[in-house]
Design an enzyme around this catalytic site. Structure first.
Site, mmCIF file in Angstrom:
data_model
loop_
_atom_site.group_PDB
_atom_site.id
_atom_site.type_symbol
_atom_site.label_atom_id
_atom_site.label_comp_id
_atom_site.label_asym_id
_atom_site.label_seq_id
_atom_site.Cartn_x
_atom_site.Cartn_y
_atom_site.Cartn_z
ATOM 1 N N SER A 216 -2.954 -7.827 3.358
ATOM 2 C CA SER A 216 -3.056 -7.605 4.796
ATOM 3 C C SER A 216 -3.273 -8.932 5.525
ATOM 4 O O SER A 216 -2.758 -9.143 6.617
ATOM 5 C CB SER A 216 -4.208 -6.643 5.101
ATOM 6 O OG SER A 216 -3.945 -5.390 4.509
ATOM 7 N N HIS B 77 0.841 -1.206 0.000
ATOM 8 C CA HIS B 77 0.000 0.000 0.000
ATOM 9 C C HIS B 77 0.880 1.263 0.000
ATOM 10 O O HIS B 77 0.606 2.228 -0.704
ATOM 11 C CB HIS B 77 -0.897 0.055 1.244
ATOM 12 C CG HIS B 77 -1.858 -1.092 1.380
ATOM 13 N ND1 HIS B 77 -1.975 -1.838 2.526
ATOM 14 C CD2 HIS B 77 -2.772 -1.594 0.514
ATOM 15 C CE1 HIS B 77 -2.914 -2.756 2.358
ATOM 16 N NE2 HIS B 77 -3.411 -2.647 1.150
ATOM 17 N N ARG C 255 -2.127 -6.091 -8.312
ATOM 18 C CA ARG C 255 -1.006 -6.958 -7.945
ATOM 19 C C ARG C 255 -0.768 -8.064 -8.974
ATOM 20 O O ARG C 255 0.353 -8.450 -9.243
ATOM 21 C CB ARG C 255 -1.262 -7.605 -6.576
ATOM 22 C CG ARG C 255 -1.187 -6.622 -5.431
ATOM 23 C CD ARG C 255 -1.734 -7.233 -4.168
ATOM 24 N NE ARG C 255 -3.155 -7.517 -4.337
ATOM 25 C CZ ARG C 255 -3.914 -8.092 -3.433
ATOM 26 N NH1 ARG C 255 -3.386 -8.478 -2.293
ATOM 27 N NH2 ARG C 255 -5.187 -8.293 -3.654
ATOM 28 N N LYS D 254 -15.248 -7.899 5.771
ATOM 29 C CA LYS D 254 -14.442 -8.903 6.475
ATOM 30 C C LYS D 254 -14.359 -8.481 7.943
ATOM 31 O O LYS D 254 -14.484 -7.303 8.257
ATOM 32 C CB LYS D 254 -13.018 -8.962 5.903
ATOM 33 C CG LYS D 254 -12.944 -8.856 4.404
ATOM 34 C CD LYS D 254 -11.536 -8.438 3.952
ATOM 35 C CE LYS D 254 -11.554 -7.797 2.591
ATOM 36 N NZ LYS D 254 -10.283 -7.202 2.189
HETATM 37 N N1 COA Z 1 -0.241 -4.136 -1.835
HETATM 38 C C1 COA Z 1 -0.547 -5.015 -0.891
HETATM 39 N N2 COA Z 1 -1.793 -5.461 -0.661
HETATM 40 C C2 COA Z 1 -2.752 -4.974 -1.437
HETATM 41 C C3 COA Z 1 -2.505 -4.035 -2.451
HETATM 42 C C4 COA Z 1 -1.173 -3.614 -2.638
HETATM 43 N N3 COA Z 1 -0.837 -2.754 -3.584
HETATM 44 N N4 COA Z 1 -3.672 -3.747 -3.046
HETATM 45 C C5 COA Z 1 -4.607 -4.451 -2.438
HETATM 46 N N5 COA Z 1 -4.059 -5.190 -1.453
HETATM 47 C C6 COA Z 1 -4.742 -6.161 -0.602
HETATM 48 C C7 COA Z 1 -5.287 -5.603 0.649
HETATM 49 O O1 COA Z 1 -4.352 -5.681 1.684
HETATM 50 C C8 COA Z 1 -6.446 -6.517 0.914
HETATM 51 O O2 COA Z 1 -5.985 -7.682 1.552
HETATM 52 P P1 COA Z 1 -6.916 -8.547 2.522
HETATM 53 O O3 COA Z 1 -8.044 -9.061 1.673
HETATM 54 O O4 COA Z 1 -6.009 -9.603 2.990
HETATM 55 O O5 COA Z 1 -7.383 -7.612 3.604
HETATM 56 C C9 COA Z 1 -6.938 -6.874 -0.473
HETATM 57 O O6 COA Z 1 -5.872 -6.624 -1.321
HETATM 58 C C10 COA Z 1 -8.077 -6.047 -1.002
HETATM 59 O O7 COA Z 1 -8.398 -5.052 -0.105
HETATM 60 P P2 COA Z 1 -8.612 -3.512 -0.341
HETATM 61 O O8 COA Z 1 -7.669 -2.932 -1.309
HETATM 62 O O9 COA Z 1 -8.649 -2.913 0.994
HETATM 63 O O10 COA Z 1 -9.938 -3.511 -1.062
HETATM 64 P P3 COA Z 1 -11.316 -4.091 -0.624
HETATM 65 O O11 COA Z 1 -11.626 -5.067 -1.704
HETATM 66 O O12 COA Z 1 -11.346 -4.569 0.770
HETATM 67 O O13 COA Z 1 -12.216 -2.810 -0.684
HETATM 68 C C11 COA Z 1 -13.049 -0.741 -1.520
HETATM 69 C C12 COA Z 1 -12.108 -1.915 -1.683
HETATM 70 C C13 COA Z 1 -12.938 -0.077 -0.176
HETATM 71 C C14 COA Z 1 -12.530 0.210 -2.562
HETATM 72 C C15 COA Z 1 -14.486 -1.193 -1.829
HETATM 73 O O14 COA Z 1 -14.891 -2.193 -0.931
HETATM 74 C C16 COA Z 1 -15.471 -0.026 -1.764
HETATM 75 O O15 COA Z 1 -15.432 0.879 -2.564
HETATM 76 N N6 COA Z 1 -16.397 -0.056 -0.798
HETATM 77 C C17 COA Z 1 -17.437 0.974 -0.646
HETATM 78 C C18 COA Z 1 -18.784 0.499 -1.168
HETATM 79 C C19 COA Z 1 -18.950 0.822 -2.629
HETATM 80 O O16 COA Z 1 -18.795 1.937 -3.077
HETATM 81 N N7 COA Z 1 -19.347 -0.197 -3.409
HETATM 82 C C20 COA Z 1 -19.595 -0.027 -4.812
HETATM 83 C C21 COA Z 1 -18.353 -0.199 -5.640
HETATM 84 S S1 COA Z 1 -18.087 -1.900 -6.065
#
Ligand code: COA
Length: 159
Positions: A129, A17, A91, A41
């Site tokens: 994460s 990140h 990724r 989650k």
């Molecule tokens: N390096 C390391 N890890 C990474 C990464 C990077 N560059 N990019 C993503 N990840 C990992 C995260 O650590 C996370 O790991 P985990 O599953 O073990 O916790 C995983 O990839 C994905 O998590 P994250 O990037 O936090 O995305 P998410 O899928 O949990 O949520 C949001 C993404 C917040 C953007 C999305 O849920 C959202 O927009 N929510 C609001 C509701 C909404 O608007 N919905 C309509 C749109 S679909």
């Protein structure tokens, strides 16, 4: 003024990140890290803890980065913050389908907001994460995966 949102759950922030945050912040006037508070989650860290760790790892180095919690739709948060860009890291190919669907959904909801993807640093393409939490839980070495402040904080969680 170009304002971008980098959204995620950041439970906790990892070096993957941080790499995206540094690179994205160099491309815009202001980068707002949006920390999702209603994570589907079961999070290890509270939203306050996740924000504090993000601030501790970015504020000292990047003057144009802010960290803020959000709930509800991402596009609504972006619009409220006058952001026209959503930044996501890719990724691997496995991320692509989900990310494409999310980008297209968000574009359908608000045509004024574009999603851009940054290719994750190859050193962190395996990182998530959950991986960090699992290694920390079993006492493994996460030194190369997270900033020092996160490493120390996770130790206190799993002691
Ligand atoms: N390096 C390391 N890890 C990474 C990464 C990077 N560059 N990019 C993503 N990840 C990992 C995260 O650590 C996370 O790991 P985990 O599953 O073990 O916790 C995983 O990839 C994905 O998590 P994250 O990037 O936090 O995305 P998410 O899928 O949990 O949520 C949001 C993404 C917040 C953007 C999305 O849920 C959202 O927009 N929510 C609001 C509701 C909404 O608007 N919905 C309509 C749109 S679909």
């Amino acid at each position: 003024m170009k304002i971008a949102i980098y959204p995620g759950s950041f439970d906790p922030v990892t070096n993957g990140h941080i790499d995206i945050i540094f690179r994205a912040s160099a491309m815009v006037d202001k980068l707002i890290i949006g920390v999702l508070s209603n994570v589907k989650k079961q999070p290890l860290l509270t939203v306050e803890e996740r924000i504090a760790l993000l601030e501790a790892t970015t504020h000292k180095y990047l003057k144009n980065v802010e960290v803020e919690a959000f709930s509800g739709l991402l596009v609504d948060f972006a619009a409220k913050k006058n952001a026209s860009i959503i930044v996501r890291g890719l990724r691997a190919m496995s991320d692509f389908e989900y990310e494409l669907q999310m980008a297209q959904t968000n574009r359908n909801l608000n045509k004024n907001i574009e999603t851009i993807f940054l290719a994750t640093n190859v050193h962190y393409s395996f990182l998530s994460s959950s991986v960090v939490k699992e290694i920390a839980m079993f006492g493994g070495d996460i030194n190369s995966l997270v900033p020092p402040v996160v490493e120390e904080y996770l130790k206190t969680k799993f002691m």
